[in-house]
Motif scaffolding. Structure first.
Motif, PDB file in Angstrom:
ATOM      1  N   ILE A  42      32.915  48.657  17.191  1.00  0.00           N
ATOM      2  CA  ILE A  42      33.518  47.490  17.830  1.00  0.00           C
ATOM      3  C   ILE A  42      32.441  46.839  18.680  1.00  0.00           C
ATOM      4  CG2 ILE A  42      35.340  46.660  19.351  1.00  0.00           C
ATOM      5  CD1 ILE A  42      36.826  49.323  18.541  1.00  0.00           C
ATOM      6  N   ILE A  43      32.073  45.633  18.300  1.00  0.00           N
ATOM      7  CA  ILE A  43      30.990  44.906  18.943  1.00  0.00           C
ATOM      8  C   ILE A  43      31.620  43.720  19.663  1.00  0.00           C
ATOM      9  CG2 ILE A  43      28.802  43.712  18.544  1.00  0.00           C
ATOM     10  CD1 ILE A  43      29.375  45.343  15.594  1.00  0.00           C
ATOM     11  N   VAL A  44      31.404  43.643  20.976  1.00  0.00           N
ATOM     12  CA  VAL A  44      32.025  42.586  21.774  1.00  0.00           C
ATOM     13  C   VAL A  44      30.939  41.688  22.340  1.00  0.00           C
ATOM     14  CG1 VAL A  44      33.590  42.048  23.670  1.00  0.00           C
ATOM     15  CG2 VAL A  44      33.881  44.186  22.384  1.00  0.00           C
ATOM     16  N   ILE A  77      29.691  43.258  31.523  1.00  0.00           N
ATOM     17  CA  ILE A  77      29.762  44.457  30.691  1.00  0.00           C
ATOM     18  C   ILE A  77      31.103  45.174  30.819  1.00  0.00           C
ATOM     19  CG2 ILE A  77      28.673  45.968  32.394  1.00  0.00           C
ATOM     20  CD1 ILE A  77      27.214  47.306  29.986  1.00  0.00           C
ATOM     21  N   VAL A  78      31.706  45.139  31.989  1.00  0.00           N
ATOM     22  CA  VAL A  78      32.987  45.830  32.174  1.00  0.00           C
ATOM     23  C   VAL A  78      34.085  45.144  31.368  1.00  0.00           C
ATOM     24  CG1 VAL A  78      34.762  46.476  33.856  1.00  0.00           C
ATOM     25  CG2 VAL A  78      32.339  46.788  34.412  1.00  0.00           C
ATOM     26  N   ASN A  82      36.008  46.759  28.219  1.00  0.00           N
ATOM     27  CA  ASN A  82      37.466  46.894  28.214  1.00  0.00           C
ATOM     28  C   ASN A  82      38.093  46.226  26.998  1.00  0.00           C
ATOM     29  OD1 ASN A  82      37.776  48.483  30.501  1.00  0.00           O
ATOM     30  ND2 ASN A  82      37.880  46.729  31.876  1.00  0.00           N
ATOM     31  N   ASP A  83      37.563  45.072  26.577  1.00  0.00           N
ATOM     32  CA  ASP A  83      38.061  44.429  25.358  1.00  0.00           C
ATOM     33  C   ASP A  83      37.828  45.322  24.150  1.00  0.00           C
ATOM     34  OD1 ASP A  83      38.827  42.261  26.872  1.00  0.00           O
ATOM     35  OD2 ASP A  83      37.299  40.897  26.067  1.00  0.00           O
ATOM     36  N   GLY A  84      36.656  45.935  24.094  1.00  0.00           N
ATOM     37  CA  GLY A  84      36.355  46.857  23.000  1.00  0.00           C
ATOM     38  C   GLY A  84      37.273  48.061  23.011  1.00  0.00           C
ATOM     39  N   LEU A  85      37.518  48.606  24.176  1.00  0.00           N
ATOM     40  CA  LEU A  85      38.408  49.764  24.306  1.00  0.00           C
ATOM     41  C   LEU A  85      39.824  49.416  23.865  1.00  0.00           C
ATOM     42  CD1 LEU A  85      38.404  52.703  25.170  1.00  0.00           C
ATOM     43  CD2 LEU A  85      38.851  51.956  27.504  1.00  0.00           C
ATOM     44  N   ALA A  86      40.271  48.211  24.192  1.00  0.00           N
ATOM     45  CA  ALA A  86      41.615  47.777  23.783  1.00  0.00           C
ATOM     46  C   ALA A  86      41.727  47.656  22.261  1.00  0.00           C
ATOM     47  CB  ALA A  86      41.957  46.442  24.441  1.00  0.00           C
ATOM     48  N   ALA A  87      40.629  47.349  21.593  1.00  0.00           N
ATOM     49  CA  ALA A  87      40.641  47.188  20.135  1.00  0.00           C
ATOM     50  C   ALA A  87      40.399  48.507  19.399  1.00  0.00           C
ATOM     51  CB  ALA A  87      39.575  46.172  19.712  1.00  0.00           C
TER      52      ALA A  87
END
Length: 109
Positions: A42-44, A77-78, A82-87
């Motif tokens: 997952i790349i944000v 970065i936070v 967090n967006d990556g973690l949600a996905a």
């Protein structure tokens, strides 16, 4: 005979903001080449403007094991993490900086 369990899915989250394109390419490739059977990357993108980054991310999005997200506003970065973690859908999560690389066997299941 012992039954083999299904390998767990590992979600690798990489927040991205204006990295050197060569470093980002090496990072992306290091995840693609993992020996583990089930890895999602997952790349944000947190609003990168550096030449070459958007093209690398576009090509990366073509891989079925990759999820590329683009934040509408820069959040740091936070927020990107967090967006990556949600996905993430994996049983395990790893965070990887956009200019780091993994050894081929770093994710072994």
């Amino acid at each position: 005979m012992k039954e083999r369990l299904i390998d767990p899915l590992v979600s690798v989250i990489t927040p991205v903001f204006d990295p050197d394109p060569a470093h980002l390419a090496a990072c992306l490739e290091s995840v693609e080449l993992q020996t583990a059977n089930r890895v999602e990357h997952i790349i944000v993108d947190d609003g990168s403007t550096r030449d070459g980054v958007a093209e690398l991310l576009r090509r990366s999005a073509d891989r079925s094991s990759n999820i590329v997200l683009r934040r509408a506003t820069q959040g740091g970065i936070v927020a990107a993490s967090n967006d990556g973690l949600a996905a993430a859908t994996g049983e395990f999560v790893a965070f990887l900086d956009h200019d780091d690389v993994l050894r081929r066997d770093a994710i072994a299941t």
